[in-house]
Design a protein around this motif. Sequence first.
Motif, short mmCIF file in Angstrom:
data_model
loop_
_atom_site.label_atom_id
_atom_site.label_comp_id
_atom_site.label_asym_id
_atom_site.label_seq_id
_atom_site.Cartn_x
_atom_site.Cartn_y
_atom_site.Cartn_z
N PHE A 53 0.79 -1.16 -0.05
CA PHE A 53 0.07 -0.18 -0.03
C PHE A 53 0.82 1.27 0.03
CE2 PHE A 53 -3.16 3.18 2.01
CZ PHE A 53 -3.96 3.00 0.85
N PRO A 54 1.54 1.66 -1.23
CA PRO A 54 2.50 2.69 -1.21
C PRO A 54 1.87 4.00 -1.42
CG PRO A 54 2.43 1.29 -3.27
CD PRO A 54 1.41 0.70 -2.44
N TRP A 55 0.40 4.28 -1.36
CA TRP A 55 -0.27 5.37 -1.47
C TRP A 55 0.27 6.50 -0.55
CZ3 TRP A 55 -5.13 5.42 -4.05
CH2 TRP A 55 -5.74 6.77 -4.48
N GLY A 56 0.79 7.62 -1.24
CA GLY A 56 1.28 8.68 -0.57
C GLY A 56 2.90 8.65 -0.30
N ALA A 57 3.47 7.63 -1.25
CA ALA A 57 5.18 7.78 -0.99
C ALA A 57 5.61 9.21 -1.56
CB ALA A 57 5.66 6.76 -2.22
N GLY A 58 6.70 9.29 -0.92
CA GLY A 58 7.15 10.87 -1.04
C GLY A 58 7.34 11.35 -2.36
N GLY A 59 7.81 10.34 -3.48
CA GLY A 59 7.97 10.66 -4.88
C GLY A 59 6.69 11.24 -5.49
N TYR A 60 5.52 11.03 -4.94
CA TYR A 60 4.27 11.68 -5.86
C TYR A 60 4.13 13.22 -5.49
CZ TYR A 60 2.94 6.99 -6.69
OH TYR A 60 3.13 5.54 -7.16
N ALA A 61 4.97 13.63 -4.48
CA ALA A 61 4.74 15.14 -4.30
C ALA A 61 5.79 15.93 -5.53
CB ALA A 61 5.34 15.47 -3.00
N HIS A 62 6.52 15.09 -6.44
CA HIS A 62 7.48 15.95 -7.36
C HIS A 62 7.10 15.72 -8.55
CE1 HIS A 62 10.51 16.49 -4.08
NE2 HIS A 62 9.82 15.41 -3.37
N ALA A 63 5.70 15.57 -9.01
CA ALA A 63 5.40 15.36 -10.25
C ALA A 63 5.75 16.80 -10.93
CB ALA A 63 3.82 15.08 -10.51
N ASP A 64 5.54 17.86 -10.27
CA ASP A 64 6.03 19.09 -11.06
C ASP A 64 7.26 19.94 -10.65
OD1 ASP A 64 3.24 19.52 -12.11
OD2 ASP A 64 2.25 20.02 -10.29
#
Length: 509
Positions: A143-154
């Motif tokens: 359940f990797p929902w919210g992994a830190g890398g997802y904040a870096h799409a932009d």
Amino acid sequence: MPAALPWLLALCAGLAQAASLASPLDGEPLWWLQILSLALFAHVLLRAGGARRAALLGWLFATAWLAGTFWWLFISMHTYGGLAASLAVLAVLGLAAFLGSYYAAVSACFWVLAPASKALSAIVFAALWLLAELARGVWWTGFPWGAGGYAHADGPLAVLARVAGVYGMGFAASALAMALARWRAPDMRHARWWGGALVLAVAWAGLDAQRQAAVDVEEGRPLTLALLQGNIPQDEKFQPGSGVPLALHWYAEQLRAADAALVVAPETAIPLLPQQLEPGYLEAVTQRYRHGDQALLLGIPLGDIGRGYTNSVLGFAPGQAQPYQYDKHHLVPFGEFIPPFFRWFTRMMDIPLGDFNRGAVGQPSFAWAGERIAPNICYEDLFGEEIGARFRDEAGAPTVMVNLSNIGWFGDSVAIDQHLAISRLRALEFERPMVRATNTGATAVIDHQGRVTHRLAPYTRGVLRAEVRGRGGAVTPYAWWVSRWGLAPLWALGLGVAGATWLLRRRKV
């Protein structure tokens, strides 16, 4: 420093980490807040005073971060599942606390292993944090929902997506966070500091140039889309006297009226098994897609008591002998399958889904209009390593990805924006557009650079008419290695750095 301050800072840093994934103001990811909040935790960790205290601070940070990220699970369990509010709160906190134990373990390990060198300590911290992220994403179905890398799409780290994927982006962000926590103004007097900064700047420029060269290639012809968003209330969706007839009527009406080349109806848009439908219903609404110049992807459950059931997508296109079928592989615990020893928990809820069969990894794409269209259902787009299995054969790799979801389980919450960011990362990793058709949002089109080009307002009933351009050609470096080795190279990186650091410390002792 007051005794309570480190605990308060760890708690606040964890909540800020959650907010970085989708801003409470506009739902956009905040890459800078992700690094700053993790740097604040790193600052506290460096002053923990011992491994046990480091573990407790890491656990508090991670529990606050994760509970603040997927608090909306409370809505599915209490509002729609009928679980008592107190028990739903405990379930969310319990899940966050359990997953937070991974970060507690690596926080303790960092305290034991951390080298004196600032640069090396940043790498060690990043490697250990990577191991915790991987464990959360893989163990117990993941359940990797919210992994830190997802904040870096932009953000500036988005250049890493095509090479290292979301976990690689998280590794880089963690290293930067620890470097920031250990940074002091006098460091800038040393040539080594400027040399390191120059190396990072050159590496970033090279990766960005490589990405631009890869994305600035000729795309396919535009494919017109009609993405259906039924906005069927979740508490009525499976009720025979309200949501079911509403869904059957509205989707039938839209399927007959749509004039796009590809029409997509979301996960379980048809909320009944084919044999439960009125005779002739499915044939009537799909007839026009068996002839002519239109195709349809339709979310529907399939199966029977003998063979078992699947959460599926049916594809209809002219000239087919049989409809295309995609069966969901990565099932949702408690919603689509019941983990061992937890049947008592599901008996306390009134959720109308049960045990489903799993589809295979790397199922074939839906061929239409010169495109290879790869469906995924619900949170399957959270698992890039599984989507990556479809890219092993470059000649047959998907040119368009399609996510069919129903996030209505989680109400009008930040889950919609978080899921959109997840899809954006998959588009960045594979440099393929991602099309999303959902029940309540976010119904959207994301191009191969992770940009949202079209979006329907959430919690409205309507049709998003848009275009998408498929992309073929060479696959990204990430797609190449993840399709062959999965996440093994990242495990090797994390374990290799941790193991080498441990051996060096032993030699010094």
